[in-house]
Design an enzyme around this catalytic site. Structure first.
Site, PDB file in Angstrom:
ATOM      1  CB  THR A 189       8.295  -5.341  26.253  1.00 53.70           C
ATOM      2  OG1 THR A 189       9.670  -5.629  25.963  1.00 53.70           O
ATOM      3  CG2 THR A 189       7.583  -6.605  26.670  1.00 53.70           C
ATOM      4  CG  ASP A 190      10.310   0.792  24.604  1.00 56.87           C
ATOM      5  OD1 ASP A 190      11.419   0.475  24.121  1.00 56.87           O
ATOM      6  OD2 ASP A 190       9.826   1.920  24.492  1.00 56.87           O
ATOM      7  CD1 TRP A 191      16.591  -0.790  27.472  1.00 54.02           C
ATOM      8  CD2 TRP A 191      16.943  -1.543  25.394  1.00 54.02           C
ATOM      9  NE1 TRP A 191      17.913  -1.131  27.377  1.00 54.02           N
ATOM     10  CE2 TRP A 191      18.163  -1.591  26.109  1.00 54.02           C
ATOM     11  CE3 TRP A 191      16.917  -1.968  24.065  1.00 54.02           C
ATOM     12  CZ2 TRP A 191      19.348  -2.047  25.533  1.00 54.02           C
ATOM     13  CZ3 TRP A 191      18.099  -2.424  23.497  1.00 54.02           C
ATOM     14  CH2 TRP A 191      19.291  -2.461  24.223  1.00 54.02           C
ATOM     15  CG  ASP A 197       9.483  -0.919  29.288  1.00 55.96           C
ATOM     16  OD1 ASP A 197      10.272  -0.345  30.057  1.00 55.96           O
ATOM     17  OD2 ASP A 197       8.931  -0.338  28.337  1.00 55.96           O
TER      18      ASP A 197
END
Length: 755
Positions: free
Chosen positions: A303-305, A307
């Site tokens: 994932t991104d930060w 998310d």
């Protein structure tokens, strides 16, 4: 006249070791190791592997960059975390400090029952940009402007070397987003608006990062991002919704990731956005059905930060954080960049215990993570031997960054050959971007927003310093003139007065450093303060060279006609000012070309590969009133001038008719008809004249970069295949249709028939 023939082909990189890591033998060996280790792991240890935490979580209170060992011990021993990311405070450690950080983490991991190493990841966006003294290249948009895949590959190879010297084996790069709105704050992290250019550059970067064997001490695992559609927000603002039909997504965006996956990319980061109302982190269709199953991607999906948390708090598709974890993991997420607490771990543990997430999904995710760790050789070696990296920050690497900047900088206008400058001219240098490294590097430079570049790159030249070094201090006048947000009439008057003493004016305009949401804007025009400065200086009737130092194309149509020359620098990195000065004075002949359309007006943002209905000519009438011309960019994709001239001739194709299995060989002669040696990006466009899905006016299908001395001619050979003739239809199938196609190189065209 000298004449050579240039044949374009795929370069097969020489292996760095005796066998490729993707060989059947090695795959079998690693799969067996993963299976054996997985069989020994508890469910807690497995879920820990899926958990990624930011390094600053483990810092002692009031002691930036110093570990609180109790916090680190808890993370690794209690929660079994598999990955750490980010940079310790206050930012950009030396390679020696990174060595100490990774050693501390590795020692703690070696105290665990199974001694599974922690996978460290970093945002090495344009070099090992979170390491002090590393070589910083142009940002990706500048690399795209070179139209030279070898520069992309070599830059990534050097970035890998210096990141491994920092004891970090995993980089969150390249960015494969396809931006459709020029106001988006991350355009400069992309390769621009064309899918083919992006796919070739992305492929080259993956090859540079990973080589033939990511276990090799000079290579790293790459992480493609951000899957998928992130750069196409309807508002142009970061992390806002996109509306993209799947047909369009498949024809353009997906092809970029396919090329990088085929090149061997080991991981992929998921977009923070949503498409057609579904957040990507919640889309089993995109992550599992298309990415993992259809494309056969075997790597790690991260994932991104925050998310997964945002599925609950922002997107509102999950009523609780626990629901968000369930949705994302079942969609196909393998690792959660949580990154500041252990909610993902505790929620997922509960979900598995209650049968809401099957153990088989956990085993699949953990197997992917362990495979990457084995491929990186982390079970044998997690900390770099600094003696193995004598080239870190070396003149050799700096030279490559300089060359990349020199080939990226794009001359867009040069009326009356105002450039290059004469050696002893008195010049006025002014504008807000003239004297700071922050604006040359942009975001992801030493820290997130790039605020510390003037400190960490204090030994590098700003534009002003490079021009003083080149022309002599006595020949350069300077005043800032204006800043980005405000103007002062007295300061502008002072600048105009100073300009009276100069023969030419170097006007440095652009943007402050930014990335992601802090870079959101509501007005695409360049700021009023800069526009006022430009207009005031234009009244002097002195030649003005506009130098644009910006991450996206800020509109300049209200004063561009008053500029004698326009140069786009993009964000050229630490060596960019030296390269710019050499171009301004003619030591270097510019060869960059725009990787996007530079728009003229805020309501005319068509891409170069527009549809025909976006190109209505003004002679068309409606009730006797002429339409305003609908397609009129300030500068079109592929624009870029040189100090020499090139002539194209003898465009030929080997067949005028082909069937649905034939390749087509295209040749063209390019001659340097000027007096200077120069480089030229040769671009081949293809048009499908008629199709059941409205065709693009033209689409880039091939390119290469060549060097020519005066009077030299090269014959370029391109080969088009059947996939180049295809598009995605409404049944989501790639098809080609019988009919006539047109090839265009420069102003030359040839047509052929697909029978």
């Amino acid at each position: 006249m000298k004449k050579t023939i240039l044949l374009l082909f795929v370069i097969i990189l020489c292996p760095k070791s005796s066998w490729s890591q993707d060989s059947k033998a090695q795959k079998s060996e690693i799969n067996q190791k993963v299976s054996d280790l997985l069989s020994k792991m508890s469910i807690e240890e497995k879920i820990g592997q899926m958990t990624q935490i930011t390094v600053t979580n483990f810092e002692a209170k009031g002691k930036p960059g110093v570990f609180d060992m109790a916090k680190l011990r808890e993370a690794i021993q209690t929660y079994h975390i598999g990955s750490i990311l980010n940079v310790p405070n206050p930012g950009a450690p030396t390679i020696k400090k990174w060595n100490e950080v990774i050693t501390t983490i590795s020692n703690e991991a070696n105290k665990t029952r199974l001694k599974i190493p922690v996978l460290y990841g970093i945002d090495a966006i344009h070099g090992s940009s979170y390491t002090a003294g590393a070589t910083l290249f142009p940002q990706q948009i500048g690399i795209a402007a070179t139209f030279n895949t070898e520069i992309a590959r070599k830059g990534a190879e050097i970035s890998a070397y210096e990141t491994r010297a920092s004891s970090i084996p995993w980089v969150f790069s390249p960015d494969l987003d396809l931006p459709r709105n020029p106001s988006w704050s991350r355009i400069w992290e992309s390769f621009g608006e064309d899918a083919y250019l992006s796919s070739q550059m992305g492929k080259a970067m993956v090859e540079g990062f990973e080589g033939n064997n990511v276990a090799f001490k000079y290579h790293v695992a790459s992480c493609m991002k951000h899957f998928i559609g992130y750069g196409s927000t309807t508002t142009g603002k970061d992390r806002t919704p996109s509306i993209i039909p799947e047909r369009v997504l498949r024809q353009f965006d997906l092809t970029i990731y396919q090329a990088a996956i085929k090149a061997g990319a080991k991981s992929i980061m998921v977009s923070s956005g949503e498409i057609n109302g579904t957040p990507i982190h919640a889309s089993k269709h995109l992550i599992t059905d298309i990415l993992k199953t259809e494309l056969g991607f075997e790597g790690v999906v991260v994932t991104d930060w925050k998310d997964i948390i945002y599925l609950h708090s922002r997107h509102k598709v999950a009523e609780t954080n626990r629901d968000a974890v369930r949705i994302a993991v079942l969609a196909g997420i393998d690792m959660s960049m949580v990154p500041e607490d252990y909610t993902f771990y505790t929620d997922l543990l509960d979900l598995v215990a209650k049968g809401e997430v099957p153990v088989s999904r956990i085993d699949d995710a953990v197997s992917r993570i362990l495979q990457m760790k084995f491929k990186l050789n982390l079970f044998q070696d997690t900390v770099a031997n600094l003696k193995d990296y004598p080239k870190f920050g070396s003149p050799e690497f700096i030279s490559e960054a300089y060359n990349a900047a020199a080939e990226s900088i794009t001359l867009l206008k040069n009326n009356d050959a105002v450039l290059p400058l004469a050696k002893n001219e008195k010049i006025l240098v002014t504008g807000p971007t003239a004297n700071s490294m922050k604006y040359l590097n942009g975001g992801w430079s030493y820290n997130w927003q790039g605020e510390n570049s003037d400190t960490y790159a204090a030994d590098k030249f700003t534009i002003l310093e490079a021009l003083m070094d080149k022309a002599g201090h006595e020949n350069v006048l300077y005043t800032q003139g204006a800043d980005f947000a405000t103007f002062n009439d007295a300061e502008i008057e002072k600048t105009v007065e100073l300009g009276k003493s100069a023969s030419k004016i170097i006007l440095c305009l652009g943007e402050k450093n930014y990335t992601e949401t802090p870079g959101d804007i509501s007005n695409l025009y360049i700021t009023e303060s800069q526009s006022r400065l430009a207009l005031a200086l234009s009244k002097l009737n002195k030649p003005i060279i506009l130098v644009l130092n910006e991450g996206r194309p800020r509109l300049i149509s209200n004063f561009e006609d008053k500029m004698n020359a326009v140069i786009q620098c993009y964000l050229p990195g630490n060596e960019g000012a030296r390269a710019l000065a050499d171009i301004l004075f003619g030591t270097i002949n510019p060869s960059g070309k725009l990787p996007y359309n530079y728009p003229r007006y805020p309501n005319s943002l068509e891409k170069y590969n527009r549809k025909h209905t976006e190109s209505l000519e003004d002679e068309e009438q409606n009730n006797d009133a002429k339409y305003e011309k609908s397609y009129s960019p300030q500068f079109e994709f592929g624009s870029g001038l040189s100090y020499t001239t090139f002539a194209y001739s003898n465009l030929k194709i080997d067949k005028s008719e082909i069937n649905d299995t034939d390749d087509l060989i295209v040749t063209v002669d390019v001659k340097n008809t000027g007096k200077l040696a120069g480089k030229e990006a040769v671009l081949l466009y293809l048009s499908d004249n008629y199709a059941s899905i409205t065709p693009e006016v033209k689409a880039l299908k091939r390119f290469t970069k060549i060097s020519l001395v005066p009077n030299e001619t090269k014959t370029i050979i391109f080969t088009l295949n059947q996939k180049d003739l295809q598009f995605v239809n409404n049944d989501l199938k790639w098809i080609s249709e019988k009919g006539t196609f047109k090839i265009q190189i420069e102003k030359l065209t040839k047509e052929f028939l697909l029978k």
